[in-house]
Design an enzyme around this catalytic site. Structure first.
Site, PDB file in Angstrom:
ATOM      1  N   GLY A   1       0.846  -1.196   0.000  1.00  0.00           N
ATOM      2  CA  GLY A   1       0.000   0.000   0.000  1.00  0.00           C
ATOM      3  C   GLY A   1       0.879   1.243   0.000  1.00  0.00           C
TER       4      GLY A   1
ATOM      5  N   GLY B   1     -11.436  10.231  -0.270  1.00  0.00           N
ATOM      6  CA  GLY B   1     -11.413  11.658   0.075  1.00  0.00           C
ATOM      7  C   GLY B   1     -10.152  12.327  -0.411  1.00  0.00           C
TER       8      GLY B   1
ATOM      9  CD  GLU C   1     -12.109  14.142   3.500  1.00  0.00           C
ATOM     10  OE1 GLU C   1     -12.425  13.299   2.665  1.00  0.00           O
ATOM     11  OE2 GLU C   1     -11.135  14.010   4.256  1.00  0.00           O
TER      12      GLU C   1
ATOM     13  CG  HIS D   1     -16.470   6.136   6.965  1.00  0.00           C
ATOM     14  ND1 HIS D   1     -17.660   6.693   6.542  1.00  0.00           N
ATOM     15  CD2 HIS D   1     -15.494   6.905   6.453  1.00  0.00           C
ATOM     16  CE1 HIS D   1     -17.393   7.758   5.802  1.00  0.00           C
ATOM     17  NE2 HIS D   1     -16.077   7.903   5.731  1.00  0.00           N
TER      18      HIS D   1
ATOM     19  NE  ARG E   1     -14.060   9.759   8.717  1.00  0.00           N
ATOM     20  CZ  ARG E   1     -13.115   9.384   7.898  1.00  0.00           C
ATOM     21  NH1 ARG E   1     -12.292   8.416   8.238  1.00  0.00           N
ATOM     22  NH2 ARG E   1     -12.983   9.952   6.728  1.00  0.00           N
TER      23      ARG E   1
ATOM     24  CG  HIS F   1     -13.119   3.795   7.466  1.00  0.00           C
ATOM     25  ND1 HIS F   1     -13.257   3.384   6.162  1.00  0.00           N
ATOM     26  CD2 HIS F   1     -12.532   5.013   7.422  1.00  0.00           C
ATOM     27  CE1 HIS F   1     -12.774   4.327   5.358  1.00  0.00           C
ATOM     28  NE2 HIS F   1     -12.313   5.309   6.105  1.00  0.00           N
TER      29      HIS F   1
ATOM     30  NE  ARG G   1      -8.483   7.733   9.461  1.00  0.00           N
ATOM     31  CZ  ARG G   1      -8.831   7.763   8.162  1.00  0.00           C
ATOM     32  NH1 ARG G   1      -7.979   8.184   7.256  1.00  0.00           N
ATOM     33  NH2 ARG G   1     -10.013   7.351   7.777  1.00  0.00           N
TER      34      ARG G   1
HETATM   35  C1  LIG Z   1     -12.735   2.772   1.624  1.00  0.00           C
HETATM   36  C2  LIG Z   1     -11.607   3.531   2.279  1.00  0.00           C
HETATM   37  C3  LIG Z   1     -11.462   4.893   2.048  1.00  0.00           C
HETATM   38  C4  LIG Z   1     -10.426   5.603   2.659  1.00  0.00           C
HETATM   39  N1  LIG Z   1     -10.251   6.927   2.369  1.00  0.00           N
HETATM   40  C5  LIG Z   1      -9.170   7.574   2.861  1.00  0.00           C
HETATM   41  C6  LIG Z   1      -8.880   8.908   2.473  1.00  0.00           C
HETATM   42  O1  LIG Z   1      -9.586   9.493   1.666  1.00  0.00           O
HETATM   43  N2  LIG Z   1      -7.796   9.508   3.012  1.00  0.00           N
HETATM   44  C7  LIG Z   1      -6.970   8.883   3.907  1.00  0.00           C
HETATM   45  O2  LIG Z   1      -6.003   9.480   4.363  1.00  0.00           O
HETATM   46  N3  LIG Z   1      -7.217   7.610   4.272  1.00  0.00           N
HETATM   47  C8  LIG Z   1      -8.282   6.937   3.771  1.00  0.00           C
HETATM   48  N4  LIG Z   1      -8.509   5.658   4.132  1.00  0.00           N
HETATM   49  C9  LIG Z   1      -7.547   4.988   4.998  1.00  0.00           C
HETATM   50  C10 LIG Z   1      -6.305   4.678   4.179  1.00  0.00           C
HETATM   51  O3  LIG Z   1      -6.694   4.267   2.884  1.00  0.00           O
HETATM   52  C11 LIG Z   1      -5.488   3.577   4.831  1.00  0.00           C
HETATM   53  O4  LIG Z   1      -5.291   3.842   6.194  1.00  0.00           O
HETATM   54  C12 LIG Z   1      -4.130   3.516   4.140  1.00  0.00           C
HETATM   55  O5  LIG Z   1      -4.290   3.350   2.761  1.00  0.00           O
HETATM   56  C13 LIG Z   1      -3.328   2.377   4.711  1.00  0.00           C
HETATM   57  O6  LIG Z   1      -2.172   2.259   3.935  1.00  0.00           O
HETATM   58  P1  LIG Z   1      -1.140   1.128   4.298  1.00  0.00           P
HETATM   59  O7  LIG Z   1      -0.075   1.177   3.262  1.00  0.00           O
HETATM   60  O8  LIG Z   1      -0.777   1.214   5.722  1.00  0.00           O
HETATM   61  O9  LIG Z   1      -1.993  -0.239   4.145  1.00  0.00           O
HETATM   62  P2  LIG Z   1      -2.714  -0.868   2.860  1.00  0.00           P
HETATM   63  O10 LIG Z   1      -2.918   0.108   1.780  1.00  0.00           O
HETATM   64  O11 LIG Z   1      -3.897  -1.605   3.358  1.00  0.00           O
HETATM   65  O12 LIG Z   1      -1.649  -1.912   2.324  1.00  0.00           O
HETATM   66  C14 LIG Z   1      -1.316  -3.056   3.091  1.00  0.00           C
HETATM   67  C15 LIG Z   1      -0.499  -3.971   2.213  1.00  0.00           C
HETATM   68  O13 LIG Z   1       0.095  -4.979   3.012  1.00  0.00           O
HETATM   69  C16 LIG Z   1      -0.089  -6.243   2.376  1.00  0.00           C
HETATM   70  N5  LIG Z   1      -0.007  -7.262   3.422  1.00  0.00           N
HETATM   71  C17 LIG Z   1      -0.780  -7.384   4.526  1.00  0.00           C
HETATM   72  N6  LIG Z   1      -0.345  -8.408   5.283  1.00  0.00           N
HETATM   73  C18 LIG Z   1       0.722  -8.936   4.626  1.00  0.00           C
HETATM   74  C19 LIG Z   1       1.622 -10.010   4.905  1.00  0.00           C
HETATM   75  N7  LIG Z   1       1.516 -10.751   6.006  1.00  0.00           N
HETATM   76  N8  LIG Z   1       2.618 -10.274   4.014  1.00  0.00           N
HETATM   77  C20 LIG Z   1       2.763  -9.513   2.880  1.00  0.00           C
HETATM   78  N9  LIG Z   1       1.941  -8.487   2.587  1.00  0.00           N
HETATM   79  C21 LIG Z   1       0.950  -8.208   3.451  1.00  0.00           C
HETATM   80  C22 LIG Z   1      -1.441  -6.119   1.693  1.00  0.00           C
HETATM   81  O14 LIG Z   1      -1.608  -7.094   0.691  1.00  0.00           O
HETATM   82  C23 LIG Z   1      -1.308  -4.700   1.141  1.00  0.00           C
HETATM   83  O15 LIG Z   1      -0.547  -4.715  -0.036  1.00  0.00           O
HETATM   84  C24 LIG Z   1      -9.542   4.937   3.538  1.00  0.00           C
HETATM   85  C25 LIG Z   1      -9.693   3.569   3.779  1.00  0.00           C
HETATM   86  C26 LIG Z   1     -10.708   2.860   3.149  1.00  0.00           C
HETATM   87  C27 LIG Z   1     -10.837   1.394   3.399  1.00  0.00           C
END
Ligand SMILES: Cc1cc2nc3c(=O)[nH]c(=O)nc-3n(C[C@H](O)[C@H](O)[C@H](O)COP(=O)(O)OP(=O)(O)OC[C@H]3O[C@@H](n4cnc5c(N)ncnc54)[C@H](O)[C@@H]3O)c2cc1C
Length: 519
Positions: free
Chosen positions: A18, A54, A120, A237, A282, A338, A373
């Protein structure tokens, strides 16, 4: 690398594809450090980042300043956000946006060419940078993926799940045990491991998160002995679309920022008399909707706005894909798990208490979000800490040789019974009896990662006899003093029949000035 092999990398291992994992990998590579990037599924799939609608918060408007952004963050955090984290992250936001623009992120622009800024909930200024209307997460993720794929210093292992952290004799992190999609196991050693595995929303039956968001990184870190902070704080959410899909599609908060209104099926605008109305924090909106649903009324979001199709094409498409027409009818909504505010406790550079382990993004607890958050602060947090983590690792590990190629199972969603238990007893409204029952059930429910993570959330929620931010206890409906963070290891919750007793750590004091402004 073939199955059961052990491969050595001289660089860093980043787990997760991510925004947190990709941005960290790119910053590490920019410092000439080779990176092995593990992603459970195909790159781009399974990341919550893809779904972000967002945008990203940054104080860029003429009427805005990072200190105002920091104050809004602290206010939303309900007394538990750390002032220093809020100040640093809000301060880093404009540069984080510049960095994304520099690698090609096509953010939406206003007529004069400046970045278009959305509004927002709980933001005192327009400061939400977005792309393709409500397609921010997808667009940013695609930009990061293209940069990672083009970077020769990043070795990408798709379809590779981390199953355990390897420790050395001193308890430091020495690498990662992995499994590919065919079930082949291998071990990858390295001197720096960055967890960027996202959140835990899929532990709940009603969630907006991808079904792989089971808190697997939390389990990896907890099993290795890391401290988890504020695990009880889950953000629900308010406006997930109640159309029967799992996960639930989201009707972004930005819709309410642009004028969408909430009604019950009697036509009452039940948020009208609540301070902030539809743009209240929220947790306030989520509880108001939950109360309507608990009273047997349906809740809808009237999003029949002038430019809804142009500004929110993603929401409109999600609705249509589920048989709803938001241009004609209000959208049925309900709260859903969420975002997880708690996580692996890290310091200002993203370091956990275990030598060799850093955490970035939703899996980490940096102190930024406190009990709740602020919208659009999570993508920002991941971007800011990615840079700080890379700098810290670069200082700790001199640039080495490129890592060898290594092997490449999407995690299964947790059992429906567990998800329903979490919705019912560890959800929007909690109480002592329900939490104690959840803890007892989960403590006796086996050693699966998802069960252990759920147990940590329930244990921390049981120990917090107050209501604050995302954590609402019907039996203790008000905040209590003093304000404390919970700190918990797996060892503190794992014994069936024992009362969970997390450590309690006071939040850092704020300057008088900041304290006055938040009050
Ligand atoms: C519908 C929705 C809308 C949102 N809108 C917003 C917004 O507008 N603005 C904002 O700031 N935030 C928003 N958020 C929150 C934000 O999207 C997330 O908090 C953020 O994207 C998390 O990023 P991350 O890289 O930590 O995790 P993620 O993007 O969830 O990525 C996690 C990664 O880790 C991998 N993974 C997990 N476990 C393992 C493992 N054991 N081994 C190998 N790989 C693994 C997964 O496959 C994935 O690739 C939203 C969330 C959702 C669900």
């Amino acid at each position: 690398m073939t199955h059961t092999d052990r491969a050595r990398t001289d660089g860093a291992i980043v787990i997760g594809g991510g925004i947190a994992g990709l941005a960290t990998a790119l910053h590490l590579a920019a410092g000439r450090l080779p990176v092995t990037l593990l992603v459970a599924g195909p790159l781009g799939a399974g990341a919550a980042t893809f779904w972000a609608q967002g945008g990203i918060a940054a104080a860029l408007g003429a009427d805005d300043r990072p200190d105002l952004h920091a104050i809004d963050t602290l206010t939303a955090g309900a007394g538990l956000a750390e002032p220093e984290a809020a100040r640093r992250v809000a301060g880093a936001a404009p540069a984080a946006i510049d960095w994304l623009v520099s690698i090609g992120a096509p953010f939406d622009r206003a007529a004069g060419g400046a970045l278009a800024l959305g509004l927002e909930a709980a933001h005192s200024r327009r400061r939400i940078v977005h792309a393709e209307g409500d397609g921010t997460g997808r667009v940013v993720l695609q930009t990061l993926i293209a940069a990672v794929r083009a970077n020769p210093l990043v070795t990408l292992l798709e379809g590779t799940s981390a199953t355990a952290l390897l420790t050395d004799a001193q308890g430091g992190i020495a690498g990662v045990a992995v499994r590919d999609m065919e079930g082949h196991a291998a071990e990858l050693t390295g001197r720096a491991v960055v967890l960027a595995t996202g959140g835990l929303g899929a532990l709940y039956a009603s969630t907006t998160n991808p079904l792989g968001a089971t808190g697997s990184g939390l389990a990896l870190a907890a099993r290795a002995g890391a401290v988890m902070r504020d695990m009880e704080f889950v953000q629900f959410h308010p406006t997930a679309i109640a159309c029967g899909a799992d996960p639930m599609p989201l009707a972004t908060e930005a819709l309410r920022g642009e004028g969408a209104r909430l009604f019950n099926d009697r036509g009452d605008r039940f948020m009208a008399d609540i301070p902030g109305a539809e743009l209240a924090p929220r947790d306030v909106v989520a509880r108001a909707i939950f109360a309507e649903l608990a009273a047997g009324r349906r809740v809808v979001l009237d999003a029949r706005l002038k430019h809804v199709e142009r500004r929110f094409p993603g929401v409109v498409a999600l609705c249509r894909a589920n048989g709803l027409d938001p241009l004609r009818d209000p959208i049925p909504v309900r709260p859903a798990a969420h975002y997880h505010m708690g996580g692996v406790e890290v310091d200002a550079t993203g370091r956990s208490g275990l030598p060799g382990l850093w955490a970035c993004g939703e899996v980490a607890s940096t102190g930024l979000h406190g009990a709740n958050r602020l919208a659009s602060n999570s993508l920002l947090e991941a971007l800011a800490y990615a840079g700080w983590i890379a700098a810290d690792i670069a200082a700790a590990i001199p640039a080495g040789t490129p890592p060898p190629a290594a092997v490449p199972a999407l995690p299964a969603p947790p059992a429906p019974a567990l998800r329903q238990l979490m919705d019912r007893q560890v959800g929007v409204v909690r109480d002592k009896a329900g939490l104690a029952e959840a803890v007892a059930t989960l403590a006796g429910a086996g050693d699966e990662d998802a069960t252990r993570v759920a147990l940590m959330v329930a244990s921390a929620a049981l120990a917090r006899s107050e209501s604050r931010g995302g954590h609402f206890r019907a039996d203790h409906p008000h905040p209590a003093t003093p304000t404390w963070h919970s700190r918990l290891t797996l060892g503190q919750v794992a014994e069936p029949g024992t009362e969970p007793e997390p450590d309690r750590v006071r939040r850092a004091a704020m300057t008088d000035d900041a304290e006055r402004q938040v009050a």
